[in-house]
Scaffold this motif. Sequence first.
Motif, mmCIF file in Angstrom:
data_model
loop_
_atom_site.group_PDB
_atom_site.id
_atom_site.type_symbol
_atom_site.label_atom_id
_atom_site.label_comp_id
_atom_site.label_asym_id
_atom_site.label_seq_id
_atom_site.Cartn_x
_atom_site.Cartn_y
_atom_site.Cartn_z
ATOM 1 N N UNK A 162 28.700 39.744 33.928
ATOM 2 C CA UNK A 162 27.542 39.423 33.084
ATOM 3 C C UNK A 162 26.226 39.549 33.847
ATOM 4 N N UNK A 163 26.259 40.232 34.980
ATOM 5 C CA UNK A 163 25.079 40.353 35.836
ATOM 6 C C UNK A 163 24.702 41.826 35.977
ATOM 7 N N UNK B 32 30.942 53.372 46.677
ATOM 8 C CA UNK B 32 32.031 53.772 45.788
ATOM 9 C C UNK B 32 31.597 54.779 44.727
ATOM 10 N N UNK B 33 30.318 55.087 44.656
ATOM 11 C CA UNK B 33 29.827 56.043 43.664
ATOM 12 C C UNK B 33 28.725 55.449 42.810
ATOM 13 N N UNK B 34 28.391 56.178 41.781
ATOM 14 C CA UNK B 34 27.348 55.754 40.845
ATOM 15 C C UNK B 34 27.741 54.424 40.202
ATOM 16 N N UNK B 35 26.767 53.536 40.018
ATOM 17 C CA UNK B 35 27.014 52.218 39.414
ATOM 18 C C UNK B 35 26.894 52.335 37.898
ATOM 19 N N UNK B 36 27.898 51.809 37.200
ATOM 20 C CA UNK B 36 27.845 51.737 35.740
ATOM 21 C C UNK B 36 28.157 50.317 35.314
ATOM 22 N N UNK B 37 27.273 49.729 34.519
ATOM 23 C CA UNK B 37 27.486 48.384 33.988
ATOM 24 C C UNK B 37 28.358 48.451 32.741
ATOM 25 N N UNK B 38 29.358 47.585 32.687
ATOM 26 C CA UNK B 38 30.167 47.388 31.478
ATOM 27 C C UNK B 38 30.097 45.904 31.159
ATOM 28 N N UNK B 39 29.604 45.582 29.987
ATOM 29 C CA UNK B 39 29.397 44.188 29.614
ATOM 30 C C UNK B 39 30.706 43.420 29.562
ATOM 31 N N UNK B 40 30.738 42.314 30.255
ATOM 32 C CA UNK B 40 31.890 41.417 30.275
ATOM 33 C C UNK B 40 31.903 40.659 28.948
ATOM 34 N N UNK B 41 33.071 40.563 28.285
ATOM 35 C CA UNK B 41 33.099 39.910 26.968
ATOM 36 C C UNK B 41 32.970 38.395 27.063
ATOM 37 N N UNK B 42 32.515 37.809 25.979
ATOM 38 C CA UNK B 42 32.522 36.350 25.881
ATOM 39 C C UNK B 42 33.938 35.940 25.504
ATOM 40 N N UNK C 134 34.195 39.914 37.593
ATOM 41 C CA UNK C 134 33.982 38.475 37.721
ATOM 42 C C UNK C 134 33.594 37.906 36.371
ATOM 43 N N UNK C 135 34.139 36.732 36.071
ATOM 44 C CA UNK C 135 33.842 36.067 34.810
ATOM 45 C C UNK C 135 34.884 35.000 34.536
ATOM 46 N N UNK C 136 35.256 34.822 33.282
ATOM 47 C CA UNK C 136 36.225 33.811 32.876
ATOM 48 C C UNK C 136 37.533 34.062 33.615
ATOM 49 N N UNK C 137 38.036 33.040 34.282
ATOM 50 C CA UNK C 137 39.094 33.186 35.277
ATOM 51 C C UNK C 137 40.403 33.794 34.760
ATOM 52 N N UNK C 138 40.909 33.320 33.638
ATOM 53 C CA UNK C 138 42.210 33.817 33.191
ATOM 54 C C UNK C 138 42.123 35.266 32.728
ATOM 55 N N UNK C 139 41.009 35.621 32.124
ATOM 56 C CA UNK C 139 40.789 37.010 31.710
ATOM 57 C C UNK C 139 40.637 37.903 32.943
ATOM 58 N N UNK D 107 37.074 44.350 43.107
ATOM 59 C CA UNK D 107 36.257 43.589 44.045
ATOM 60 C C UNK D 107 35.646 42.344 43.418
ATOM 61 N N UNK D 108 35.320 41.393 44.280
ATOM 62 C CA UNK D 108 34.515 40.228 43.924
ATOM 63 C C UNK D 108 33.284 40.250 44.821
ATOM 64 N N UNK D 109 32.167 39.801 44.300
ATOM 65 C CA UNK D 109 30.944 39.702 45.096
ATOM 66 C C UNK D 109 30.956 38.362 45.831
ATOM 67 N N UNK D 110 30.690 38.414 47.111
ATOM 68 C CA UNK D 110 30.638 37.206 47.938
ATOM 69 C C UNK D 110 29.181 36.937 48.294
ATOM 70 N N UNK D 111 28.726 35.751 47.976
ATOM 71 C CA UNK D 111 27.318 35.406 48.166
ATOM 72 C C UNK D 111 27.176 34.070 48.865
ATOM 73 N N UNK D 112 26.077 33.923 49.548
ATOM 74 C CA UNK D 112 25.712 32.639 50.128
ATOM 75 C C UNK D 112 24.892 31.891 49.092
#
Length: 114
Positions: free
Chosen positions: A7-8, A24-34, A66-71, A87-92
């Motif tokens: 969702x980011x 990894x190549x060109x970035x493409x956003x795909x909207x994460x569902x609610x 990244x988003x709702x855990x079970x999905x 992948x998951x994004x790791x942030x401080x």
Amino acid sequence: MFINFTNHPSLNWGEKQKNAAQVYGEIKDMLFPEISPQASEEEIEELAKQYVEDILKENPSAVLCQGEYTFVYQVVQKLKERNIIVLAACSKRNVVEVDNKRIVEFQFEQFRKY
């Protein structure tokens, strides 16, 4: 192709994160569902199958998921079965208090494979 399945939107990412994704190549956003909290496990699995099909059509070299855990769990498992890097994004997390309000900022550090 790097699929940002969150969702980011990547437009809001900092340079460090964009550069790490572009490896990894060109970035493409795909909207994460609610995801409804009332959804059954079967509904989650079926929804995951549908989204994985859409993701695979893009022929990704990597997917940030990244988003709702079970999905997320279902999507990650299905993509890994197809030998897709997931992948998951790791942030401080930086928390600052200003006028009795907490301001939270996340500073991207790296991507980590599931």
